[in-house]
Write an enzyme that holds these catalytic residues in place. Structure first.
Site, PDB file in Angstrom:
ATOM      1  CE  LYS A 124      -2.524  -1.791  -4.398  1.00  0.00           C
ATOM      2  NZ  LYS A 124      -1.120  -1.713  -4.496  1.00  0.00           N
ATOM      3  CG  PHE A 174      -6.705   9.926  -0.862  1.00  0.00           C
ATOM      4  CD1 PHE A 174      -5.734   9.902   0.119  1.00  0.00           C
ATOM      5  CD2 PHE A 174      -6.357   9.486  -2.140  1.00  0.00           C
ATOM      6  CE1 PHE A 174      -4.448   9.466  -0.141  1.00  0.00           C
ATOM      7  CE2 PHE A 174      -5.076   9.047  -2.418  1.00  0.00           C
ATOM      8  CZ  PHE A 174      -4.123   9.037  -1.407  1.00  0.00           C
ATOM      9  CG  LEU A 175     -12.381  13.997   1.239  1.00  0.00           C
ATOM     10  CD1 LEU A 175     -13.175  14.447   2.462  1.00  0.00           C
ATOM     11  CD2 LEU A 175     -13.346  13.610   0.111  1.00  0.00           C
ATOM     12  CB  ALA A 209     -11.092  19.394  -5.546  1.00  0.00           C
ATOM     13  CG  PHE A 224      -1.866  -1.210   1.251  1.00  0.00           C
ATOM     14  CD1 PHE A 224      -3.008  -1.249   0.468  1.00  0.00           C
ATOM     15  CD2 PHE A 224      -1.564  -2.321   2.028  1.00  0.00           C
ATOM     16  CE1 PHE A 224      -3.852  -2.356   0.474  1.00  0.00           C
ATOM     17  CE2 PHE A 224      -2.392  -3.439   2.049  1.00  0.00           C
ATOM     18  CZ  PHE A 224      -3.545  -3.460   1.269  1.00  0.00           C
ATOM     19  CG  ASN A 255      -4.916   1.300  -5.042  1.00  0.00           C
ATOM     20  OD1 ASN A 255      -4.636   1.803  -3.963  1.00  0.00           O
ATOM     21  ND2 ASN A 255      -3.991   0.893  -5.891  1.00  0.00           N
ATOM     22  CD  GLU A 297       5.208   6.359  -8.154  1.00  0.00           C
ATOM     23  OE1 GLU A 297       5.690   7.420  -8.571  1.00  0.00           O
ATOM     24  OE2 GLU A 297       4.796   5.442  -8.891  1.00  0.00           O
ATOM     25  CB  CYS A 303      -1.446   2.694  -8.361  1.00  0.00           C
ATOM     26  SG  CYS A 303       0.292   2.340  -8.093  1.00  0.00           S
ATOM     27  N   GLY A 308      -3.964  10.355 -11.267  1.00  0.00           N
ATOM     28  CA  GLY A 308      -3.100   9.748 -12.286  1.00  0.00           C
ATOM     29  C   GLY A 308      -2.167   8.771 -11.614  1.00  0.00           C
TER      30      GLY A 308
HETATM   31  C1  UGA Z   1      -1.631   4.722  -4.637  1.00  0.00           C
HETATM   32  C2  UGA Z   1      -2.194   4.385  -3.250  1.00  0.00           C
HETATM   33  O1  UGA Z   1      -2.414   5.575  -2.503  1.00  0.00           O
HETATM   34  C3  UGA Z   1      -1.248   3.466  -2.481  1.00  0.00           C
HETATM   35  O2  UGA Z   1      -1.815   3.094  -1.235  1.00  0.00           O
HETATM   36  C4  UGA Z   1      -0.990   2.220  -3.324  1.00  0.00           C
HETATM   37  O3  UGA Z   1      -0.047   1.350  -2.696  1.00  0.00           O
HETATM   38  C5  UGA Z   1      -0.424   2.636  -4.672  1.00  0.00           C
HETATM   39  O4  UGA Z   1      -1.367   3.508  -5.331  1.00  0.00           O
HETATM   40  C6  UGA Z   1      -0.237   1.371  -5.479  1.00  0.00           C
HETATM   41  O5  UGA Z   1      -1.217   0.709  -5.782  1.00  0.00           O
HETATM   42  O6  UGA Z   1       0.914   0.967  -5.683  1.00  0.00           O
HETATM   43  P1  UGA Z   1       0.185   6.473  -5.578  1.00  0.00           P
HETATM   44  O7  UGA Z   1      -0.342   6.109  -6.927  1.00  0.00           O
HETATM   45  O8  UGA Z   1       1.649   6.482  -5.358  1.00  0.00           O
HETATM   46  O9  UGA Z   1      -0.436   5.482  -4.452  1.00  0.00           O
HETATM   47  O10 UGA Z   1      -0.310   7.946  -5.244  1.00  0.00           O
HETATM   48  P2  UGA Z   1      -1.505   8.639  -4.430  1.00  0.00           P
HETATM   49  O11 UGA Z   1      -0.916   9.479  -3.382  1.00  0.00           O
HETATM   50  O12 UGA Z   1      -2.516   7.653  -4.012  1.00  0.00           O
HETATM   51  O13 UGA Z   1      -2.125   9.601  -5.561  1.00  0.00           O
HETATM   52  C7  UGA Z   1      -2.750   9.084  -6.728  1.00  0.00           C
HETATM   53  C8  UGA Z   1      -3.369  10.200  -7.538  1.00  0.00           C
HETATM   54  O14 UGA Z   1      -4.484  10.776  -6.860  1.00  0.00           O
HETATM   55  C9  UGA Z   1      -2.415  11.366  -7.830  1.00  0.00           C
HETATM   56  O15 UGA Z   1      -2.607  11.786  -9.157  1.00  0.00           O
HETATM   57  C10 UGA Z   1      -2.854  12.443  -6.850  1.00  0.00           C
HETATM   58  O16 UGA Z   1      -2.573  13.755  -7.276  1.00  0.00           O
HETATM   59  C11 UGA Z   1      -4.349  12.194  -6.802  1.00  0.00           C
HETATM   60  N1  UGA Z   1      -4.976  12.687  -5.562  1.00  0.00           N
HETATM   61  C12 UGA Z   1      -4.668  12.119  -4.348  1.00  0.00           C
HETATM   62  C13 UGA Z   1      -5.900  13.710  -5.619  1.00  0.00           C
HETATM   63  O17 UGA Z   1      -6.208  14.247  -6.726  1.00  0.00           O
HETATM   64  N2  UGA Z   1      -6.508  14.144  -4.478  1.00  0.00           N
HETATM   65  C14 UGA Z   1      -6.224  13.589  -3.262  1.00  0.00           C
HETATM   66  O18 UGA Z   1      -6.824  14.027  -2.246  1.00  0.00           O
HETATM   67  C15 UGA Z   1      -5.271  12.566  -3.197  1.00  0.00           C
END
Ligand code: UGA
Length: 457
Positions: free
Chosen positions: A206, A251-252, A254, A151, A210, A154, A262, A259
């Site tokens: 998992k 994760f709220l 906007a 989990f 996601n 990056e 994952c 992208g």
């Molecule tokens: C995500 C999951 O958060 C990890 O728990 C998981 O292990 C990983 O995928 C995976 O499957 O390997 P990651 O893709 O590194 O991690 O990044 P996130 O921080 O989750 O962000 C994903 C996307 O959502 C990004 O584009 C980010 O900008 C966007 N995001 C995130 C938002 O637009 N708003 C938010 O509030 C949070």
């Protein structure tokens, strides 16, 4: 414990180096000769804060080593982790060929009992399929298959590995529980919840996690659209929603849509296997299409902010990585947004603290994109500045300085600042004589500074 990690990509490297830090003796294996040679010298192929220091330390302490040779390392290994890629196929289903090849290579060599742990993200049923694949090659093979999804995010992967919210382990016998509790003992001691379950539940946890996080982001993005129509503020709406413990504040945020390597891949995978088992997910289907549409909506928003025309306008893009603290541009919303602006005739300057090399490789020879060395050069004389990634250094811009460095396109046009990550408050732009457009909030028009007008573009 002596641990072998098969696959030295993102998950494999973070897991291997962190297991070594927690006291295991790790052999990290990959077929890529050049990558292994560089890792042996302490050079990482990925950008991840905190990881280079840990790699060097554990190389010096000889608690991690790198090799291309699987077979000769198996005898001196207590447990094997599979961390090979599981990319999307064209139809959205998961390409299991790499993980299948990995177990097929292991199969003839499993003479002494060795548990095989699947860290790669795989659809429910894959662990059992891998078991059958090994037995079909070597019916005497001594092994078990265990599921242990990761989990990590990056950019904060080291912290996520060291202090996880939970560890999930899918097993089908008690002995496997004993093996896994040994390797995860330091986490048990520090109080990390460890969930033991079946292989299928573990695999699904998992994807469900996601897909749920992707849904949360997509939901707040839709609420942001509503906010713009009614003059509400999505930052406050999200903050107050998040104070409800049942909802939670993370994760709220906007933005331009999710992208990375994952969420886009994993939501497609859920769509695909949910359809296959005849339990289609209408929610995940909607999330995928809403997120796809969002990127084009961002292009339209920028063009609308420029009074419907970006032809020959100089647009300074701040950030191309899919999120902060990474050089990763895979499925980054910035790519589609930049392509949309180029197609509409804009001239792009692009700055990112870590991802410029990847962007240059992606866009190739293109004389309408320039790559200035720093933020100042990027914004100087730009007609529009657009923040697409939430890097820390974009949160602390000297807005007065930026405003004076930018140029208006002509005497009828304002300077335009587009903040697709809501890094600033609308009030920060009052008195700057700049049009400020963000997500889910009022647009500030320079001609009516001090008055916030609901966006209707
Ligand atoms: C995500 C999951 O958060 C990890 O728990 C998981 O292990 C990983 O995928 C995976 O499957 O390997 P990651 O893709 O590194 O991690 O990044 P996130 O921080 O989750 O962000 C994903 C996307 O959502 C990004 O584009 C980010 O900008 C966007 N995001 C995130 C938002 O637009 N708003 C938010 O509030 C949070």
């Amino acid at each position: 414990m002596r641990v072998m990690i098969l696959g030295s990509g993102y998950v494999g490297l973070v897991s291997g180096i962190c297991f070594a830090e927690f006291g295991s003796k790790v052999i990290s294996v990959d077929q890529d000769v050049e990558k292994i040679a560089r890792l042996q010298k302490g050079i990482l192929p990925i950008y991840e804060p905190g990881l280079p220091e840990l790699l060097i330390k554990n190389l010096e302490e000889k608690s991690i080593s790198f090799t291309t040779d699987v077979v000769s390392s198996i005898d001196s290994t207590d447990i094997i982790f599979l961390a090979v890629g599981t990319p999307s196929l064209a139809d959205g289903s998961v390409d299991l060929s790499y993980i299948l090849k990995a177990v097929q290579d292991l199969a003839p060599n499993l003479q002494k009992y060795t548990p095989i742990v699947v860290k790669s993200t795989v659809p429910p049923g894959t662990c059992r399929m891998l078991k059958d694949a090994i037995l079909s090659i070597n019916s005497a093979a001594k092994f078990d298959i265990i599921s242990n999804p990761e989990f990590l995010r990056e950019g904060v992967a080291v912290r996520d590995f060291m202090q996880p919210d939970r560890i999930v382990i899918g097993i089908d016998n008690q002995e496997n529980r004993d093996i896994m509790s040994k390797i995860y003992k330091p986490f048990h001691i520090q109080g990390t919840p460890i969930v033991y379950t079946s292989l299928e539940s573990s695999e699904l946890i998992k994807y469900a996690s996601n897909a749920f996080l992707a849904t949360k982001i997509t939901f707040i993005n839709e609420i942001a659209d509503i906010c713009e129509k009614i003059g509400a503020d999505v930052q406050i709406v999200a903050q107050a929603m998040g104070l409800d413990k049942r909802i939670g504040s993370q994760f709220l945020q906007a933005g331009p849509g999710f992208g990375g390597s994952c969420f886009p891949k994993d939501t497609l995978a859920v769509q695909s296997f949910a359809n296959r088992v005849q339990a289609p997910s209408q929610i995940v289907n909607a999330v995928i299409s809403a997120n796809d549409n969002r990127k084009q909506a961002c292009v339209a928003r920028i063009i609308a902010a420029c009074n419907g025309n970006v032809l020959n306008k100089e647009i300074a893009i701040l950030g191309v990585a899919f999120k902060a603290n990474t050089d990763d541009i895979r499925e980054s919303p910035a790519l589609e947004i930049i392509n949309g602006l180029l197609a509409a005739g804009a001239r792009i300057r692009l700055f990112d603290p870590a991802a410029v090399a990847n962007a240059q490789a992606y866009f190739g020879d293109n004389n309408t994109i320039r790559y200035p060395k720093n933020i100042n050069e990027c914004v100087c004389n730009a007609h529009v500045v657009a923040i697409l990634t939430e890097w820390q250094e974009f949160k602390t811009l000297n807005l007065n300085e930026i405003a004076s460095q930018m140029s208006a396109y002509d005497q009828y046009s304002p300077k335009i600042f587009i903040d697709l990550r809501n890094l600033y408050d609308v009030e920060d732009f009052i008195d700057l004589n700049i049009k400020y457009v963000s997500i889910g909030r009022t647009t500030l028009q320079p001609s009516v500074a001090k008055i916030c007008v609901p966006v209707n573009e």
